[in-house]
Design a protein around this motif. Structure first.
Motif, PDB file in Angstrom:
ATOM      1  N   TYR A  98     -29.730-142.868  65.987  1.00  0.00           N
ATOM      2  CA  TYR A  98     -29.156-143.546  64.824  1.00  0.00           C
ATOM      3  C   TYR A  98     -29.832-143.101  63.524  1.00  0.00           C
ATOM      4  O   TYR A  98     -29.185-143.039  62.481  1.00  0.00           O
ATOM      5  CB  TYR A  98     -29.268-145.060  64.995  1.00  0.00           C
ATOM      6  N   VAL A  99     -31.117-142.792  63.587  1.00  0.00           N
ATOM      7  CA  VAL A  99     -31.795-142.258  62.404  1.00  0.00           C
ATOM      8  C   VAL A  99     -31.259-140.856  62.080  1.00  0.00           C
ATOM      9  O   VAL A  99     -31.049-140.511  60.913  1.00  0.00           O
ATOM     10  CB  VAL A  99     -33.318-142.229  62.610  1.00  0.00           C
ATOM     11  N   TRP A 145     -35.100-135.368  65.217  1.00  0.00           N
ATOM     12  CA  TRP A 145     -34.368-135.884  66.392  1.00  0.00           C
ATOM     13  C   TRP A 145     -34.614-134.987  67.602  1.00  0.00           C
ATOM     14  O   TRP A 145     -34.265-133.804  67.577  1.00  0.00           O
ATOM     15  CB  TRP A 145     -32.888-135.948  66.080  1.00  0.00           C
ATOM     16  N   LEU A 166     -32.835-145.534  69.205  1.00  0.00           N
ATOM     17  CA  LEU A 166     -32.850-145.619  67.751  1.00  0.00           C
ATOM     18  C   LEU A 166     -32.960-144.261  67.073  1.00  0.00           C
ATOM     19  O   LEU A 166     -32.417-144.065  65.979  1.00  0.00           O
ATOM     20  CB  LEU A 166     -34.000-146.527  67.304  1.00  0.00           C
ATOM     21  N   GLY A 205     -30.900-147.741  61.744  1.00  0.00           N
ATOM     22  CA  GLY A 205     -31.232-146.326  61.558  1.00  0.00           C
ATOM     23  C   GLY A 205     -31.185-145.914  60.103  1.00  0.00           C
ATOM     24  O   GLY A 205     -32.022-145.141  59.626  1.00  0.00           O
TER      25      GLY A 205
END
Length: 343
Positions: free
Chosen positions: A294-295, A341, A291, A244
């Motif tokens: 996590y980014v 997100w 993912l 990420g």
């Protein structure tokens, strides 16, 4: 006395190196600040016998748990016998040593630290830039494949509950240097704290700040990483935190790069983030379904780091380096993380 002699004490470190390396020329090295360090300070010590690199914390007050030079030296020494390329550690000391703070000295690796521009004639077409990209992501997957316990890194971190603990840690680090209201940072922190991050199948060595300008690329071969550097944030935990983070750093064409992050990957010929994600999944076999979370975490972590750099630069403890106007960058990064997100 040289400009940085008070931070590196070549009059004391030089004789130590002379004994370790077996050459009296090291007794009186010249000192040069290596640009690019935004947390710890990195210096080149040079003499007729060659060059080495010294890493130490910034001067002034140090937050508890930050700038741990002993951990950097330990993980690099442990990885020396693996497929992960690292610089050889020559000497390390704690706060009782000659600098009065923990520091270490490592071999100087010839290689390109690629930031805002590529060296002339290096990876100048899409083939070379894809090879460079693949080398970077493959090295990360290779790092995550290393069994930390087999190379003596027992106790290097607490893998269970890693992501929740990371969110709490960076929340504390941000609060310790907060200078203004930051509603987006507060909201992103709340959402991350509530997110059900899954425990990884097995713990991995997590670099913590893996990106292109934290490695040295082989000057003769863009398909090879010469050494992975800057292990300050390394620990044992969830490898997807590194993935990420790398994707957050990987600027694509037309995007605004965050301050302090080089944007060379926005040039024509560099693959996008989808290529990195697919390449990592193929090499590691990891499930990347979560993912995006996590980014978002990488946005939060880097926002806290930027705030710390801003606080240290304002306090004048970063050896005179100028990082531009960072006063509102943490909040902007957090807002971007929320926008990207959807989890």
């Amino acid at each position: 006395m040289g400009e940085f002699d008070d931070l590196t004490r070549p009059d004391l470190v030089g004789p130590l190196l002379a004994g370790i390396l077996g050459d009296e020329a090291w007794r009186d090295p010249e000192v040069r600040l290596i640009s690019g360090g935004k947390s710890n300070l990195t210096f080149e010590l040079a003499c007729a016998a060659g060059s080495v690199v010294l890493r130490r914390p910034p001067s002034g007050h140090i937050l508890r748990g930050a700038h741990d030079m002993g951990r950097e030296a330990r993980v690099q020494a442990a990885l020396a016998g693996t497929d992960v390329p690292v610089a050889r550690v020559l000497y390390s000391a704690d706060e009782t040593g000659p600098l009065g703070v923990p520091f270490y000295v490592m071999a100087k690796i010839d290689g390109y630290a690629i930031r805002d521009v590529l060296p002339d004639g290096y990876a100048e077409d899409a083939v070379g830039r894809t090879a460079l990209t693949n080398a970077l992501i493959d090295t990360l997957a290779d790092l995550h494949a290393v069994d930390p316990y087999a190379i003596g890194l027992d106790g290097y971190g607490r893998p269970t509950g890693f992501m929740g603990r990371q969110v709490r840690t960076w929340s504390r680090q941000f609060e310790a240097t907060r200078t203004r209201p930051a509603p987006s940072m507060d909201e992103l922190g709340r959402r991350l704290a509530a997110y059900p991050f899954a425990e990884p199948a097995r713990p991995s060595i997590v670099h913590g700040d893996y990106r292109l300008d934290n490695v040295l690329m082989d000057p003769a071969d863009p398909s090879r990483v010469g050494a992975v550097l800057d292990w300050e944030l390394s620990t044992l935990g969830d490898p997807l935190a590194d993935v990420g983070t790398l994707l957050f750093y990987w600027t694509e064409a037309g995007e605004r790069s965050p301050l302090l992050i080089p944007a060379v990957t926005a040039q024509d010929g560099f693959p996008g983030r989808a290529h990195l994600t697919e390449r990592y999944a193929q090499r590691s076999g990891a499930d990347l379904a979560d993912l995006a979370a996590y980014v978002a975490y990488a946005h939060f972590k880097f926002a806290a780091i930027v705030q710390g750099v801003y606080a240290r630069a304002t306090a004048g403890v970063m050896a005179g380096q100028d990082f531009g106007d960072l006063s509102g960058e943490a909040e902007r990064l957090a807002a971007e993380g929320l926008d990207h997100w959807k989890g």
